[in-house]
Design a protein around this motif. Structure first.
Motif, PDB file in Angstrom:
ATOM      1  N   VAL A  74       0.784  -1.202   0.013  1.00  0.00           N
ATOM      2  CA  VAL A  74       0.106  -0.178   0.042  1.00  0.00           C
ATOM      3  C   VAL A  74       0.845   1.305   0.133  1.00  0.00           C
ATOM      4  O   VAL A  74       0.593   2.137  -0.658  1.00  0.00           O
ATOM      5  CB  VAL A  74      -0.997   0.076   1.240  1.00  0.00           C
ATOM      6  CG1 VAL A  74      -1.619   1.484   1.478  1.00  0.00           C
ATOM      7  CG2 VAL A  74      -2.129  -1.000   1.104  1.00  0.00           C
ATOM      8  N   ASN A  75       1.923   1.413   0.783  1.00  0.00           N
ATOM      9  CA  ASN A  75       2.693   2.529   0.875  1.00  0.00           C
ATOM     10  C   ASN A  75       3.989   2.366   0.123  1.00  0.00           C
ATOM     11  O   ASN A  75       4.906   3.525  -0.074  1.00  0.00           O
ATOM     12  CB  ASN A  75       3.090   2.769   2.491  1.00  0.00           C
ATOM     13  CG  ASN A  75       1.995   3.148   3.342  1.00  0.00           C
ATOM     14  OD1 ASN A  75       1.056   3.745   2.855  1.00  0.00           O
ATOM     15  ND2 ASN A  75       2.037   2.905   4.446  1.00  0.00           N
ATOM     16  N   LYS A  76       4.178   1.438  -0.312  1.00  0.00           N
ATOM     17  CA  LYS A  76       5.394   1.013  -1.426  1.00  0.00           C
ATOM     18  C   LYS A  76       5.204   1.341  -2.935  1.00  0.00           C
ATOM     19  O   LYS A  76       5.924   1.814  -3.442  1.00  0.00           O
ATOM     20  CB  LYS A  76       6.109  -0.004  -1.089  1.00  0.00           C
ATOM     21  CG  LYS A  76       6.614  -0.515   0.202  1.00  0.00           C
ATOM     22  CD  LYS A  76       7.201  -1.939   0.524  1.00  0.00           C
ATOM     23  CE  LYS A  76       7.727  -1.809   1.967  1.00  0.00           C
ATOM     24  NZ  LYS A  76       8.388  -3.463   2.233  1.00  0.00           N
ATOM     25  N   VAL A  77       3.916   0.787  -3.171  1.00  0.00           N
ATOM     26  CA  VAL A  77       3.682   1.124  -4.616  1.00  0.00           C
ATOM     27  C   VAL A  77       2.502   1.815  -4.876  1.00  0.00           C
ATOM     28  O   VAL A  77       1.448   1.611  -4.223  1.00  0.00           O
ATOM     29  CB  VAL A  77       3.457  -0.111  -5.339  1.00  0.00           C
ATOM     30  CG1 VAL A  77       3.102  -0.309  -6.683  1.00  0.00           C
ATOM     31  CG2 VAL A  77       4.692  -1.509  -5.206  1.00  0.00           C
ATOM     32  N   PRO A  78       2.289   2.975  -5.728  1.00  0.00           N
ATOM     33  CA  PRO A  78       1.556   3.929  -5.647  1.00  0.00           C
ATOM     34  C   PRO A  78       0.153   3.096  -6.302  1.00  0.00           C
ATOM     35  O   PRO A  78       0.215   2.048  -7.019  1.00  0.00           O
ATOM     36  CB  PRO A  78       1.787   5.041  -6.736  1.00  0.00           C
ATOM     37  CG  PRO A  78       3.298   4.895  -6.786  1.00  0.00           C
ATOM     38  CD  PRO A  78       3.778   3.229  -6.375  1.00  0.00           C
ATOM     39  N   ALA A  79      -0.893   3.704  -5.914  1.00  0.00           N
ATOM     40  CA  ALA A  79      -2.186   2.956  -6.161  1.00  0.00           C
ATOM     41  C   ALA A  79      -2.373   2.841  -7.847  1.00  0.00           C
ATOM     42  O   ALA A  79      -2.899   2.128  -8.222  1.00  0.00           O
ATOM     43  CB  ALA A  79      -3.518   3.638  -5.455  1.00  0.00           C
ATOM     44  N   SER A  80      -1.849   3.831  -8.336  1.00  0.00           N
ATOM     45  CA  SER A  80      -2.109   4.054  -9.969  1.00  0.00           C
ATOM     46  C   SER A  80      -1.554   3.160 -10.748  1.00  0.00           C
ATOM     47  O   SER A  80      -1.813   2.321 -11.498  1.00  0.00           O
ATOM     48  CB  SER A  80      -1.731   5.325 -10.442  1.00  0.00           C
ATOM     49  OG  SER A  80      -0.384   5.757  -9.893  1.00  0.00           O
ATOM     50  N   VAL A  81      -0.198   2.798  -9.990  1.00  0.00           N
ATOM     51  CA  VAL A  81       0.557   1.618 -10.520  1.00  0.00           C
ATOM     52  C   VAL A  81      -0.164   0.131 -10.378  1.00  0.00           C
ATOM     53  O   VAL A  81      -0.150  -0.601 -11.199  1.00  0.00           O
ATOM     54  CB  VAL A  81       2.144   1.643 -10.166  1.00  0.00           C
ATOM     55  CG1 VAL A  81       2.750   0.280 -10.378  1.00  0.00           C
ATOM     56  CG2 VAL A  81       2.660   2.950 -10.325  1.00  0.00           C
ATOM     57  N   ILE A 139     -13.686   4.778  10.282  1.00  0.00           N
ATOM     58  CA  ILE A 139     -13.495   5.058  11.672  1.00  0.00           C
ATOM     59  C   ILE A 139     -11.972   4.812  12.178  1.00  0.00           C
ATOM     60  O   ILE A 139     -11.674   4.491  13.224  1.00  0.00           O
ATOM     61  CB  ILE A 139     -14.218   3.608  12.474  1.00  0.00           C
ATOM     62  CG1 ILE A 139     -13.706   2.438  11.905  1.00  0.00           C
ATOM     63  CG2 ILE A 139     -15.805   4.079  11.981  1.00  0.00           C
ATOM     64  CD1 ILE A 139     -14.320   1.237  12.596  1.00  0.00           C
ATOM     65  N   VAL A 140     -10.894   4.885  11.027  1.00  0.00           N
ATOM     66  CA  VAL A 140      -9.563   4.898  11.374  1.00  0.00           C
ATOM     67  C   VAL A 140      -9.155   6.239  11.167  1.00  0.00           C
ATOM     68  O   VAL A 140      -9.663   7.038  10.121  1.00  0.00           O
ATOM     69  CB  VAL A 140      -8.785   3.696  10.464  1.00  0.00           C
ATOM     70  CG1 VAL A 140      -9.564   2.133  10.934  1.00  0.00           C
ATOM     71  CG2 VAL A 140      -9.041   3.952   9.265  1.00  0.00           C
ATOM     72  N   PRO A 141      -7.695   6.759  11.516  1.00  0.00           N
ATOM     73  CA  PRO A 141      -7.232   7.878  10.934  1.00  0.00           C
ATOM     74  C   PRO A 141      -7.098   7.834   9.413  1.00  0.00           C
ATOM     75  O   PRO A 141      -6.963   6.851   8.885  1.00  0.00           O
ATOM     76  CB  PRO A 141      -5.674   7.830  11.648  1.00  0.00           C
ATOM     77  CG  PRO A 141      -5.933   6.889  13.072  1.00  0.00           C
ATOM     78  CD  PRO A 141      -7.149   5.921  12.332  1.00  0.00           C
ATOM     79  N   LYS A 142      -6.905   9.046   8.876  1.00  0.00           N
ATOM     80  CA  LYS A 142      -7.146   9.088   7.511  1.00  0.00           C
ATOM     81  C   LYS A 142      -5.981   8.539   6.928  1.00  0.00           C
ATOM     82  O   LYS A 142      -6.166   8.052   5.663  1.00  0.00           O
ATOM     83  CB  LYS A 142      -7.421  10.633   7.315  1.00  0.00           C
ATOM     84  CG  LYS A 142      -7.680  10.933   5.727  1.00  0.00           C
ATOM     85  CD  LYS A 142      -7.704  12.394   5.119  1.00  0.00           C
ATOM     86  CE  LYS A 142      -7.915  13.197   6.367  1.00  0.00           C
ATOM     87  NZ  LYS A 142      -7.872  14.594   5.830  1.00  0.00           N
ATOM     88  N   GLU A 143      -4.989   8.510   7.373  1.00  0.00           N
ATOM     89  CA  GLU A 143      -3.782   8.117   6.753  1.00  0.00           C
ATOM     90  C   GLU A 143      -3.592   6.665   6.392  1.00  0.00           C
ATOM     91  O   GLU A 143      -2.898   5.823   5.747  1.00  0.00           O
ATOM     92  CB  GLU A 143      -2.327   8.607   7.277  1.00  0.00           C
ATOM     93  CG  GLU A 143      -2.184   8.100   8.787  1.00  0.00           C
ATOM     94  CD  GLU A 143      -2.803   9.483   9.579  1.00  0.00           C
ATOM     95  OE1 GLU A 143      -2.070   9.316  10.777  1.00  0.00           O
ATOM     96  OE2 GLU A 143      -3.545  10.019   9.341  1.00  0.00           O
ATOM     97  N   LEU A 144      -4.702   5.819   7.351  1.00  0.00           N
ATOM     98  CA  LEU A 144      -4.826   4.505   7.194  1.00  0.00           C
ATOM     99  C   LEU A 144      -6.156   4.091   6.424  1.00  0.00           C
ATOM    100  O   LEU A 144      -6.197   3.072   6.620  1.00  0.00           O
ATOM    101  CB  LEU A 144      -5.016   3.883   8.678  1.00  0.00           C
ATOM    102  CG  LEU A 144      -3.596   4.106   9.643  1.00  0.00           C
ATOM    103  CD1 LEU A 144      -3.626   3.350  11.049  1.00  0.00           C
ATOM    104  CD2 LEU A 144      -2.438   3.476   9.022  1.00  0.00           C
ATOM    105  N   ALA A 145      -6.822   4.982   5.732  1.00  0.00           N
ATOM    106  CA  ALA A 145      -7.921   4.657   5.387  1.00  0.00           C
ATOM    107  C   ALA A 145      -7.736   3.629   4.171  1.00  0.00           C
ATOM    108  O   ALA A 145      -8.704   2.700   4.089  1.00  0.00           O
ATOM    109  CB  ALA A 145      -8.695   6.111   4.815  1.00  0.00           C
ATOM    110  N   GLU A 146      -6.853   3.878   3.364  1.00  0.00           N
ATOM    111  CA  GLU A 146      -6.640   3.191   2.181  1.00  0.00           C
ATOM    112  C   GLU A 146      -6.168   1.509   2.613  1.00  0.00           C
ATOM    113  O   GLU A 146      -6.621   0.546   2.102  1.00  0.00           O
ATOM    114  CB  GLU A 146      -5.603   3.577   1.213  1.00  0.00           C
ATOM    115  CG  GLU A 146      -5.220   2.601   0.103  1.00  0.00           C
ATOM    116  CD  GLU A 146      -4.222   3.196  -0.972  1.00  0.00           C
ATOM    117  OE1 GLU A 146      -3.905   2.566  -1.981  1.00  0.00           O
ATOM    118  OE2 GLU A 146      -3.508   4.130  -0.749  1.00  0.00           O
ATOM    119  N   ALA A 147      -5.173   1.548   3.632  1.00  0.00           N
ATOM    120  CA  ALA A 147      -4.941   0.275   4.148  1.00  0.00           C
ATOM    121  C   ALA A 147      -6.095  -0.418   4.866  1.00  0.00           C
ATOM    122  O   ALA A 147      -6.472  -1.686   4.716  1.00  0.00           O
ATOM    123  CB  ALA A 147      -3.820   0.279   5.193  1.00  0.00           C
ATOM    124  N   SER A 148      -6.934   0.461   5.488  1.00  0.00           N
ATOM    125  CA  SER A 148      -8.311  -0.206   6.173  1.00  0.00           C
ATOM    126  C   SER A 148      -9.238  -0.946   4.977  1.00  0.00           C
ATOM    127  O   SER A 148      -9.784  -2.100   5.263  1.00  0.00           O
ATOM    128  CB  SER A 148      -8.897   0.889   6.863  1.00  0.00           C
ATOM    129  OG  SER A 148      -9.912   0.342   7.643  1.00  0.00           O
TER     130      SER A 148
END
Length: 466
Positions: A112-119, A431-440
């Motif tokens: 999630v944090n290593k490869v951009p979502a677009s890729v 319901i999680v911090p915004k920076e964890l939304a994608e991982a959630s």
């Protein structure tokens, strides 16, 4: 992350963050509007495209049976082996799709944090397109002399398509989690529409009595086109001012001091959680799993159980319920009963349930009523078993001996699956911090796939017990 302990008052009110759009404008200028509902339509189309190719792959059942039957009449081990491939084809497909899906979800979380979502999104779409082009070409290839090899190629294609589809679906769901709730709802609603379209296509094919090869070619060409559409609309997404606003704020984020002027984020989570999660995510490159699991545990169970019950019943139980007037020989009771009352009705009701969440979001993520409603869906199991399910080996009693009963049960099953499943899915990232939304969002997708996997295994047991 190990010091995170959510308190009772650390969560928002049930409806507050879900009705109001994220208050990102605390640290930016005027928030743009979704002109002509462009982003909503794009997420809806991406939802359709995420499941439609796979739905068409499964819908072309008669094509696969035709391709695998060419050598089944041969005497000896070769003919028997090919007959087994045909008879247990759906089981092989289920295994070949489920196992890679779970592994890819785990891999997607780590990336999630290593490869951009677009890729991740574009690469998975291009892989799906390439494989479906191969499958489309094979429709016109005579495989009668190499049936076993064709089966092996098909299984490899299933593994690759399932893996790419899982990465695409979980990545686009994670991305949509950074947008307001209506966009997330559009994506999930689009997935249900994909199922409805495939059911309608199957029904039209049944009425037209088309050649099995022509039907398969139409299915796969449509899947190819939808994948291309997904690529085009995804490339269009960052060009919208509305989309750039939320995508850039998620990517860059404001200073923590700006996010926490009063010791809280937009979701009113405790400041220690946000800072720790942010630091961990940036330092390790892997989102912290423990705080996500802590906050989404109950919602994760609800999502797991919703799809666990649904996949046990649909389609293994519901599609084998016969009309009580089948002996009359009418087209309704013989040819169209199962396609209409099971597949089309369920998929349409599921889509309606998901659409309702655009206007009604109740009960809330902390409500005790939510898990109660989810558990109450267990009652559908005996309701369908006691309908006119055939053949029956152990339970001979048929309580609901009129055609209207399975119709009502299927509508309620689809509506509750769409409504409750969508509610839980959209609550998770909120319901999680915004920076964890994608991982959630990726974690919530894992709960869903796990429910489907366990439910599929249990459905085999249930069918043998009836």
């Amino acid at each position: 992350a190990s010091t995170m302990h959510p308190t009772a008052d650390s969560f928002p009110q049930d409806e507050e963050p879900l009705i109001k759009e994220p208050s990102v404008n605390r640290y930016s200028h005027q928030k743009p509007s979704d002109r002509l509902h462009g982003a909503y339509v794009i997420f809806f189309l991406l939802g359709i495209g995420s499941l439609l190719p796979w739905n068409f792959f499964i819908t072309a059942k008669h094509y696969w049976m035709y391709k695998l039957q060419n050598c089944s009449d041969q005497a000896g081990p070769a003919g028997q082996a090919t007959s087994d491939l045909r008879d247990f084809f759906e089981s092989y497909i289920s295994i070949a799709s489920t196992v890679p899906s779970v592994l890819c979800l785990i891999g997607n979380f780590l990336l999630v944090n290593k490869v951009p979502a677009s890729v991740r999104i574009l690469s998975s779409l291009f892989v799906m397109l390439a494989i479906f082009l191969v499958i489309t070409v094979l429709v016109k290839v005579d495989t009668s002399t190499w049936t076993t090899s064709f089966f092996a190629i098909t299984i490899v294609c299933v593994v690759i398509v399932s893996s790419a589809s899982t990465i695409f679906s979980s990545s686009i769901f994670g991305l949509s989690s950074c947008f307001p709730m209506r966009n997330l709802q559009a994506l999930i609603s689009g997935q249900a529409m994909g199922g409805t379209i495939s059911a309608v296509a199957s029904l039209i094919d049944l009425m037209a009595a088309a050649d099995v090869m022509d039907s398969a070619l139409a299915y796969f060409l449509t899947a190819d086109i939808f994948i291309v559409v997904c690529i085009m609309v995804y490339l269009l997404l960052p060009r919208l001012e509305y989309s750039r606003y939320y995508m850039s704020s998620q990517k860059e984020g404001p200073p923590l001091a700006a996010m926490l002027p009063n010791g809280s984020t937009e979701d009113e989570v405790e400041p220690g959680s946000t800072i720790n999660a942010s630091v961990l995510a940036k330092n390790n490159g892997i989102p912290p799993l423990r705080p996500i699991l802590q906050k989404t545990a109950l919602l994760g169970f609800c999502l797991f159980y919703v799809f666990f019950i649904s996949i046990i019943i649909f389609p293994s139980l519901s599609s084998n319920i016969e009309s009580v007037s089948k002996s009359s020989g009418s087209l309704w009771s013989t040819k169209y009963f199962a396609p209409l009352t099971s597949f089309l009705l369920y998929n349409f009701a599921d889509w309606c349930g998901r659409q309702i969440t655009a206007w009604i979001q109740a009960p809330g993520p902390k409500s005790k009523l939510l898990p109660v409603l989810v558990l109450l869906r267990t009652i559908f199991l005996p309701l369908f078993i006691l309908s006119n399910y055939q053949p029956r080996a152990h339970i001979q009693t048929v309580v609901f001996s009129q055609d209207v009963y399975p119709v009502i049960f299927t509508v309620l099953l689809g509506l509750s699956n769409g409504y409750l499943g969508t509610l839980v899915m959209v609550y998770g990232p909120k319901i999680v911090p915004k920076e964890l939304a994608e991982a959630s969002g990726v974690v919530m997708t894992f709960y869903l796939v796990l429910g489907l996997a366990v439910g599929s295994a249990c459905s085999v047991l249930i069918v043998h017990l009836v």
